[in-house]
Structure formats: C-alpha cells, structure tokens
Design a protein around this motif. Structure first.
Motif, PDB file in Angstrom:
ATOM      1  N   PHE A  35       0.838  -1.201   0.000  1.00 47.17           N
ATOM      2  CA  PHE A  35       0.000   0.000   0.000  1.00 47.17           C
ATOM      3  C   PHE A  35       0.874   1.252   0.000  1.00 47.17           C
ATOM      4  O   PHE A  35       1.837   1.346   0.739  1.00 47.17           O
ATOM      5  N   ARG A  36       0.528   2.197  -0.859  1.00 44.98           N
ATOM      6  CA  ARG A  36       1.209   3.501  -0.851  1.00 44.98           C
ATOM      7  C   ARG A  36       0.144   4.577  -0.697  1.00 44.98           C
ATOM      8  O   ARG A  36      -0.811   4.622  -1.466  1.00 44.98           O
ATOM      9  N   TYR A  37       0.336   5.452   0.278  1.00 37.02           N
ATOM     10  CA  TYR A  37      -0.621   6.537   0.509  1.00 37.02           C
ATOM     11  C   TYR A  37      -0.317   7.693  -0.425  1.00 37.02           C
ATOM     12  O   TYR A  37       0.815   8.133  -0.540  1.00 37.02           O
ATOM     13  N   ARG A  38      -1.329   8.153  -1.120  1.00 32.73           N
ATOM     14  CA  ARG A  38      -1.155   9.309  -1.991  1.00 32.73           C
ATOM     15  C   ARG A  38      -1.765  10.518  -1.298  1.00 32.73           C
ATOM     16  O   ARG A  38      -2.963  10.576  -1.058  1.00 32.73           O
ATOM     17  N   ASP A  39      -0.929  11.494  -0.974  1.00 34.04           N
ATOM     18  CA  ASP A  39      -1.381  12.669  -0.217  1.00 34.04           C
ATOM     19  C   ASP A  39      -1.818  13.766  -1.186  1.00 34.04           C
ATOM     20  O   ASP A  39      -0.998  14.335  -1.899  1.00 34.04           O
ATOM     21  N   TYR A  40      -3.129  14.059  -1.204  1.00 32.63           N
ATOM     22  CA  TYR A  40      -3.627  15.092  -2.116  1.00 32.63           C
ATOM     23  C   TYR A  40      -3.654  16.472  -1.484  1.00 32.63           C
ATOM     24  O   TYR A  40      -4.082  17.432  -2.099  1.00 32.63           O
ATOM     25  N   GLY A  41      -3.260  16.539  -0.233  1.00 30.44           N
ATOM     26  CA  GLY A  41      -3.258  17.847   0.420  1.00 30.44           C
ATOM     27  C   GLY A  41      -3.997  17.799   1.731  1.00 30.44           C
ATOM     28  O   GLY A  41      -4.573  16.785   2.111  1.00 30.44           O
ATOM     29  N   ASN A  42      -3.973  18.909   2.423  1.00 29.99           N
ATOM     30  CA  ASN A  42      -4.431  18.975   3.795  1.00 29.99           C
ATOM     31  C   ASN A  42      -5.214  20.270   3.947  1.00 29.99           C
ATOM     32  O   ASN A  42      -4.716  21.355   3.646  1.00 29.99           O
ATOM     33  N   LEU A  43      -6.475  20.160   4.383  1.00 34.64           N
ATOM     34  CA  LEU A  43      -7.346  21.330   4.449  1.00 34.64           C
ATOM     35  C   LEU A  43      -7.882  21.494   5.855  1.00 34.64           C
ATOM     36  O   LEU A  43      -8.189  20.512   6.523  1.00 34.64           O
ATOM     37  N   ALA A  44      -8.027  22.716   6.313  1.00 36.13           N
ATOM     38  CA  ALA A  44      -8.749  22.958   7.564  1.00 36.13           C
ATOM     39  C   ALA A  44      -9.499  24.255   7.417  1.00 36.13           C
ATOM     40  O   ALA A  44      -8.946  25.265   6.971  1.00 36.13           O
ATOM     41  N   THR A  45     -10.774  24.241   7.799  1.00 32.07           N
ATOM     42  CA  THR A  45     -11.550  25.461   7.701  1.00 32.07           C
ATOM     43  C   THR A  45     -11.632  26.125   9.063  1.00 32.07           C
ATOM     44  O   THR A  45     -11.541  25.469  10.092  1.00 32.07           O
ATOM     45  N   ILE A  46     -11.766  27.433   9.067  1.00 31.90           N
ATOM     46  CA  ILE A  46     -11.747  28.190  10.316  1.00 31.90           C
ATOM     47  C   ILE A  46     -13.067  28.901  10.521  1.00 31.90           C
ATOM     48  O   ILE A  46     -13.580  28.994  11.614  1.00 31.90           O
ATOM     49  N   GLY A  47     -13.644  29.379   9.411  1.00 35.06           N
ATOM     50  CA  GLY A  47     -14.913  30.083   9.538  1.00 35.06           C
ATOM     51  C   GLY A  47     -15.330  30.593   8.190  1.00 35.06           C
ATOM     52  O   GLY A  47     -14.826  30.154   7.154  1.00 35.06           O
ATOM     53  N   ARG A  48     -16.285  31.514   8.226  1.00 29.85           N
ATOM     54  CA  ARG A  48     -16.777  32.149   7.032  1.00 29.85           C
ATOM     55  C   ARG A  48     -15.616  32.834   6.327  1.00 29.85           C
ATOM     56  O   ARG A  48     -15.015  33.747   6.889  1.00 29.85           O
ATOM     57  N   LYS A  49     -15.289  32.397   5.146  1.00 31.98           N
ATOM     58  CA  LYS A  49     -14.226  32.997   4.327  1.00 31.98           C
ATOM     59  C   LYS A  49     -12.823  32.774   4.882  1.00 31.98           C
ATOM     60  O   LYS A  49     -11.903  33.494   4.502  1.00 31.98           O
ATOM     61  N   ALA A  50     -12.648  31.842   5.814  1.00 25.54           N
ATOM     62  CA  ALA A  50     -11.314  31.642   6.368  1.00 25.54           C
ATOM     63  C   ALA A  50     -10.989  30.158   6.435  1.00 25.54           C
ATOM     64  O   ALA A  50     -11.783  29.357   6.906  1.00 25.54           O
ATOM     65  N   ALA A  51      -9.817  29.781   5.938  1.00 26.56           N
ATOM     66  CA  ALA A  51      -9.373  28.388   5.970  1.00 26.56           C
ATOM     67  C   ALA A  51      -7.877  28.373   5.664  1.00 26.56           C
ATOM     68  O   ALA A  51      -7.293  29.407   5.312  1.00 26.56           O
ATOM     69  N   VAL A  52      -7.254  27.198   5.812  1.00 24.40           N
ATOM     70  CA  VAL A  52      -5.879  27.018   5.349  1.00 24.40           C
ATOM     71  C   VAL A  52      -5.823  25.718   4.550  1.00 24.40           C
ATOM     72  O   VAL A  52      -6.540  24.772   4.838  1.00 24.40           O
ATOM     73  N   ALA A  53      -4.966  25.728   3.522  1.00 20.89           N
ATOM     74  CA  ALA A  53      -4.851  24.557   2.669  1.00 20.89           C
ATOM     75  C   ALA A  53      -3.388  24.339   2.311  1.00 20.89           C
ATOM     76  O   ALA A  53      -2.685  25.290   1.954  1.00 20.89           O
ATOM     77  N   ASP A  54      -2.950  23.077   2.436  1.00 21.56           N
ATOM     78  CA  ASP A  54      -1.567  22.739   2.144  1.00 21.56           C
ATOM     79  C   ASP A  54      -1.533  21.669   1.062  1.00 21.56           C
ATOM     80  O   ASP A  54      -1.958  20.539   1.283  1.00 21.56           O
ATOM     81  N   PHE A  55      -1.079  22.050  -0.134  1.00 23.97           N
ATOM     82  CA  PHE A  55      -0.951  21.076  -1.213  1.00 23.97           C
ATOM     83  C   PHE A  55       0.516  20.842  -1.538  1.00 23.97           C
ATOM     84  O   PHE A  55       0.899  20.815  -2.705  1.00 23.97           O
ATOM     85  N   GLY A  56       1.368  20.738  -0.502  1.00 22.06           N
ATOM     86  CA  GLY A  56       2.789  20.564  -0.761  1.00 22.06           C
ATOM     87  C   GLY A  56       3.388  21.884  -1.207  1.00 22.06           C
ATOM     88  O   GLY A  56       3.631  22.767  -0.395  1.00 22.06           O
ATOM     89  N   ARG A  57       3.549  22.044  -2.550  1.00 20.37           N
ATOM     90  CA  ARG A  57       4.152  23.290  -3.032  1.00 20.37           C
ATOM     91  C   ARG A  57       3.198  24.471  -2.852  1.00 20.37           C
ATOM     92  O   ARG A  57       3.590  25.546  -2.431  1.00 20.37           O
ATOM     93  N   ALA A  58       1.894  24.255  -3.168  1.00 22.08           N
ATOM     94  CA  ALA A  58       0.933  25.356  -3.074  1.00 22.08           C
ATOM     95  C   ALA A  58       0.338  25.420  -1.669  1.00 22.08           C
ATOM     96  O   ALA A  58      -0.133  24.415  -1.148  1.00 22.08           O
TER      97      ALA A  58
END
Lengths: 427, 427
Positions: free
Chosen positions: A352-375
């Motif tokens: 098995f190999r895990y493919r990481d498509y990115g990491n998202l967390a929302t904070i509120g209305r119009k606010a969040a953070v997203a990590d897609f490696g380079r982006a």
C-alpha cells in the motif's frame, strides 16, 4: 450479469468478504468489490454512513444530520452482491475465521476491519460528562443543544457570574475539529444570534481554544498554522497553546498552569483512540490502540484480514505514518478490495502507498488554510477550495444540492439553519 | 418609531403581555402585537416553533427536524417589543398576576396561555413505553428510529416469528395523525426501502390502523372518511374500526374484541389532553383538560387572561366546538392580540368567531381528502391542495424552498431523505 460471467471461471462457492464498519474505508472496500465474484456482508452498529468532515457543522447548527448521513443500505442498494446488517460486533474468532455479533456468528474468507476511532480522555473518562466529544450524530446534536442552551440560559438568568460562565466556551484540542468548532462558535456568537437576544450581548461571549502542544493544526506547515491562529483571533477566538487541561468538572476547566476557566460549555476535540479491533484479533497495537499492520494492511499472521482507516497504524511508504483522514481511509478501502482480488487470483499484491492530495482545515466564514505541498493557501481562496472539496465528496446528489443551497442561503443571510435544542437541554 | 408615537397617548408604563407557549396560537398573538405599545415576553420550554402538521413526516423519515422547526427568537428577532425566554412554567398566581418559572417570577398585565396539548393514554400511562405518541421533535426522531430499526432487526434475525412481529406495524387512532402515519409507513415499506434489503421482503410488512370509533377521520363528512379508508387500503393498510385497544405491552396490542396483534412497533395517535393550564389558573376544564373560556376567550373572572389554541374549550359562535387545528389556534392568537388592544383603549371586544377554511388530511403519495364545505376533493387533486397549503404556511422562506426541493426529489425518486436511526435504537 457480471457476477454470472465471473462465476463461470471462478470457484463454485463465492468467497465471503465481511466488512466491519461502513465509514469511508469500509464503504469504499465494499463498493470497489461491486463487480467481483464475492459475497459481501457489511456490518455496522448504525444504519448510516456519516460524512464526518462536516460533523462539526451539525454540532454548530449549520447543517441537519440527514444532510451528512445516508443509509448504508441505500448507498449499496444496487450492489446485489452486498448485504448490510445493522448489528454490533462482540468479538472476532480469527482462528475459526468467524465474526461474533450480539445475534449470530458469521464466517468469512476475508475480513476487512474498518471500525474507526473515538475520542479519548487519556484515562480521565469522568471528564466525558463535562466535556463531550464529537464523533457521532448523537454527539453532534448533544453538543448543538449544549451550545445553544448556554445562550438561552444566559438570557434567562439575572446572576452576572452565572451569565459570564454561560457565555464562556472552551474547546480543548487544536486539531482540525477543534479549530472548526471554535471558529464556528465564535461566528455563531458574533454574527448569527447577536440580534436575537434582548437581555444579553452574545457578541461578548468568550471562545477559547486550548491546545497542549506548541501550535494549533500541528500537521500543517508552521506558516499555515500561524496564519490559522491569526484568522481565529480575528474571529474573536482566544488561542491558548502549550497548556494542557489538568482537570475538568461541572464548573469548567483548570489548565496545567493553574488557570481556572469557568465555563458551562467545554467541548473535547483532543485525542483519538482506535476501536477495539486489536483486542478482537489479538494483534499488536500502537499507543492510540491502532492495529500495527504490514505494508499490505494485514496484521501479523493473517493474510485474510485487512485493517484499514483510523483503526490501522501503517507507514505511507515513505517513512511517515498515514494520517487519520478520510482520503487515507478511502485509499486503504480500495487497496483492500484489490488485494482480495489479487489473493483470489493467486497474485501477490504490491504494498500500500498513501497518496497525499493535500491537507485542508476550515476556520470560519471565508477563512481556511490549505496545504498542497508546493501550493499553500489561506483565507478566502483556501475557504473556497475547502467548500468545493467538501461538497464534491459528499455522498449522494441530493445531499450535495441541498447542502449547497443551505450554505448559499446561510452565507447570504449570515444564518444557521438547524438551531434546535432537543433532549436533556430542554427547559 | 411606531412605539414612540403610540406612547405619547398611552400610559407611562407600557403594559406587560406575557405569552406562554410559542406554537401557532402564542406566536400569532405575539406577532399581531408587533406595533402595539406593549412589552411582550414569550416563554416556551423549547427554543423552537414547530410546524406540527408536518411532524409525521419527520417521524417517517421524509423531512429533517430543522425543516419544520424555527428558533422562536429568530422569528421574533426584528420585533423589538418582544423578549423570548426559554423556561419552564411551574405555576401561575392569577391573584397576583404573576407567572412562576423554575428561575423567576414574572408579573403581567395580560396573560395569553397557549401551552397546547399532548397525547393521552386515557389513564394507561404504562402504555407510553410500548406505544410512543407524536407531539415533539424528540417524539418524532424516536418514532423514526423505532420504525426503521424494526426493518433492520427483521433483516438480521433468523427467527421467523420474530421477523413477522418486527414487520407488523400498528397505529392506534384514526384521526389525521394516525391516517398520515399509517399511510407513510405503508409507503415506506412498499416503495422506499423495498430494494434495500436482501433477506426480507419489506413489502410484506403488515400495517394496521386501529380506530375505536365507527369511522376513521371522524371530523370529515362520511363520504370522505370512506374514501380515505379505501385509499389507505389501496396503499396496503388494514383499517380496523370499532375496536379499541384493551392492552398494550412489549409483545404488541390486544384489542377489545380479544384479537392479539404481535408487533414491535405500536404508535399512539389516539386521544389528546390539554396542558396543565386549568390547574395553574384554577379554572374549570372539560374532559380533555381544556380550560372552559367564554366567547372572549377569558376564563371566568379574569378578563386579563386569554386561553387559546388546543388549551381552550370554546364554541365557534355557531354552536359547535372550535376544532384543535392550527388555523383555529392562529385565529385565536390574533383575536387575543386585538382584544388586548381593545381593553387598553377601553373598548369591549366583539366575541371570537371561528372561520373554518376547510379540513385536509393526507394519506400518502398522491392521496388525500379535503373538505371545503361545498367542495369536497379526494385522491390526487386533494393531495396537490394539501401540498400547496402546507408549503405555503411553513414558517420562513428557506424552509419552504428546501422542503419543496426535498419533496420534489423524493417524489421523483420515491425516496425519503432522513432515514437515520439515532439514540437507543442503535445496535
């Protein structure tokens, strides 16, 4: 028809695949076997599959339970090789290849264990009464009632200290769920309900996010975790890091540094403990109770058992542990299905190999953070990505459309649609 | 601004109107006083106004609770003369003009009692455990779980007698709620879930409607009540009239004629008992506990108290009793508001007259009966009228749109959106 064609060249008795748990992992394993010459039995304690990433929205009155939950048997209704049983697993007899439930013994040729995880109080189970956690629909509606009734009771009381205590909300744990809950409560207090009260100013409510570690969102890159902290503070959340909870009772919480916080609404979003799967099959477990499996997701000595999702402790193929997130559970479910087909054909599966498509967390209305490696995104763009991704992955078209409408209306009107107090918090 | 203008010619201290209960009656009383120079306090045990005519849809998994319930304070958010308190009334001190809740004493100049009614077991309160009734959101989600888990448990069991018992549903009481529940359960079994099970044929489920009187829908003209019976039987409901329930326990019900019906899911839609209002104010009550009020909705000797809706026993002005339906409660609420303004102006109010706009009962998909005096409808046309009327009167635009969408999708797909089992019925 597919099943018939496959049967001609397959064994006479079709192998029986038993899948425990219909979360992201179990459901994807079942669906990936839809054309396979196997009989599938899916066993779950509940009758619904839950889109857990949006559960905090139910807990904060934004969505209704039915919008993020679908009957398991409805999802699998056209899959004629799958039978769904609502039952509770008591134990597994791995030697006899048999699952024991409250009502029967079910033998299997392959077993997929996808029974997930629950929150843990690190041995302080008495805290659960004062600081409920969020894992099921029932948890979410209970938390919703606790949050909303705190405002209601603050409006009724004439006691200033009591009112202050009722308007203090503490979320313990700075992971994605804690961040989402704290942000949503702050928005509820500052925006949604602020014009609805006459005797209190709900915007003065204190919302605290308490994290034992040095940063919130510890799996995010430090720059995004800092940005998330600033976005939370802009919403009015007090972020307290590096301070664990030392005690918790009906008056509130005491932190490790001695600070006492009077609060009638403490919510628990720290710590996760896997289901009892390791005990069932007598396999080694890590500290969080997850079964230590090999690169083929098998526990030691059982090539016919696959442990997947939050119940499994496994490396991602690159030396890091696979995170306990929905995309990982889905990938493991699909892997288990393929591995079963490989085994039936006498092939040895690739690890098995895990493919990481990115990491998202929302904070509120119009606010969040997203990590897609380079982006790396934060603020409004990250929030748009978060919305899009969550709508996209919601099971079922109906839900997707209705949730979208609810979100759109809520966004325009700054409202929350499901502000119901039910159960023990009724006056 | 209106309030200011009115104040110039009004008394210095604005009269305090206390309204108990935010159902159709209480809410309409409060809203009708929105421009009046009074201070209003609305007290309710729950934080939401419930669109009760659609509650059976929540109980049968068609709608989510939040689609038929709205926070009371959201409805009154712009009405600055109204304060909403979620609190439980313990008693009323009518001599001191004071309401006593769990937390405080609230004096009033005018009191509107609109605390509604609950189902009653005619003295057999022990039956409530085996035959739950339908009046609140919590009742509805509990009934939903009971119905859905009967199918789930039937799918799991290997015991034929147990399976038969689990697939037998008994609805007690042939009024509108009983008819709606029986029709919806039959449709659920015959259409919605029929392809979702592998081990049982849900369409063989037995659905019985038991009515003690000679006809179902006794307030309808006999021709419509007969038509409703035929429509129910077409859906597969066994209608049993002229037979009361003699006993009820965990194995099922026994009828007055000795018939024993094994059933794991008995629902109670017979008999209604008013809230404790008559005891609070020491007023005479009828057999159903409703306060006997005069033509101005005042109990004897208290011109400052109005009892309205299901809590009141009153004639319609033409010699018949006013029925316990939503339009009657609304009309009484508006009448009480006008009567308060009359009293403040020193005028004597005209007596209350009930205006009957018609009588509707739905039976199932495309089936209903409607009585508008001269015009009587049944079948599909009545069902369209019923749908239109209920959507129209749903509080709040958002709910109306989302409910419409849910109904449209459910109609096309023959599905029910909220098939969730929560609470004690989880496995």
């Amino acid at each position: 028809m597919d099943a018939k064609r496959d049967q001609r060249c397959g064994p006479e008795r079709r192998p029986h695949v038993v899948i425990l748990g219909a979360g992201f992992g179990g459901l994807n394993a079942a669906m990936s076997l839809r054309r396979a010459p196997v009989d599938i039995t899916v066993i779950d304690r509940r009758n619904y599959h839950l889109f857990q990433p949006l559960l905090y929205q139910v807990a904060t009155a934004g969505l209704s339970p039915a919008q993020i939950a679908m009957p398991i048997r409805r999802i699998l209704t056209r899959q004629s090789n799958a039978t769904v049983l609502m039952d509770k697993v008591e134990s597994v007899d791995a030697a006899a290849r048999c699952v024991v439930t409250g009502t029967r013994r079910i033998t299997y040729d392959y077993l997929v264990i996808a029974t997930g995880a629950r929150h843990t109080y690190f041995g302080n189970d008495a805290w659960s009464e004062y600081a409920p956690g969020l894992k099921t629909i029932a948890d979410a509606t209970a938390i919703r009632a606790r949050i909303l009734s705190a405002f209601e009771r603050a409006e009724v009381t004439d006691d200033a200290a009591m009112r202050k205590r009722l308007l203090t909300f503490v979320v313990v744990g700075g992971g994605p769920t804690g961040v989402e809950l704290a942000g949503a409560i702050a928005e509820l207090a500052r925006n949604t309900v602020v014009r609805d009260f006459r005797r209190i100013d709900s915007s003065t409510a204190r919302v605290m996010l308490v994290e034992a570690g040095a940063h919130i969102l510890p799996t995010m890159p430090p720059c995004l975790s800092k940005k998330a902290g600033r976005q939370l503070e802009k919403l009015g959340v007090e972020v307290v890091c590096g301070n664990a909870v030392a005690d918790c009772d009906d008056s509130g919480v005491r932190l490790a540094n001695g600070t006492e916080i009077d609060s009638a609404c403490v919510l628990w979003a720290a710590g996760v403990m896997a289901s009892r799967a390791a005990k069932w099959i007598g396999a080694p477990a890590d500290r969080a109770g997850r079964v230590m499996v090999d690169a083929r997701l098998n526990p030691p000595g059982h090539g016919e058992i696959f442990v997947i999702g939050d119940t499994a402790s496994v490396g991602d193929g690159g030396g890091l542990p696979v995170p306990g997130v929905a995309p990982a559970a889905k990938q493991m479910g699909r892997y288990a299905a393929r591995a079963i087909l490989d085994d039936m054909a006498g092939r040895r599966s690739a690890p098995f190999r895990y493919r990481d498509y990115g990491n998202l967390a929302t904070i509120g209305r119009k606010a969040a953070v997203a990590d897609f490696g380079r982006a790396r995104l934060s603020g409004y763009p990250a929030w748009l990505v978060w919305n899009f991704a969550h709508l996209w992955f919601l099971v079922g078209f109906r839900n997707r459309l209705v949730v979208f409408l609810d979100w759109a209306v809520a966004y325009v009107r700054n409202d929350r649609a499901a502000r119901l107090i039910t159960g023990q918090y009724e006056a």
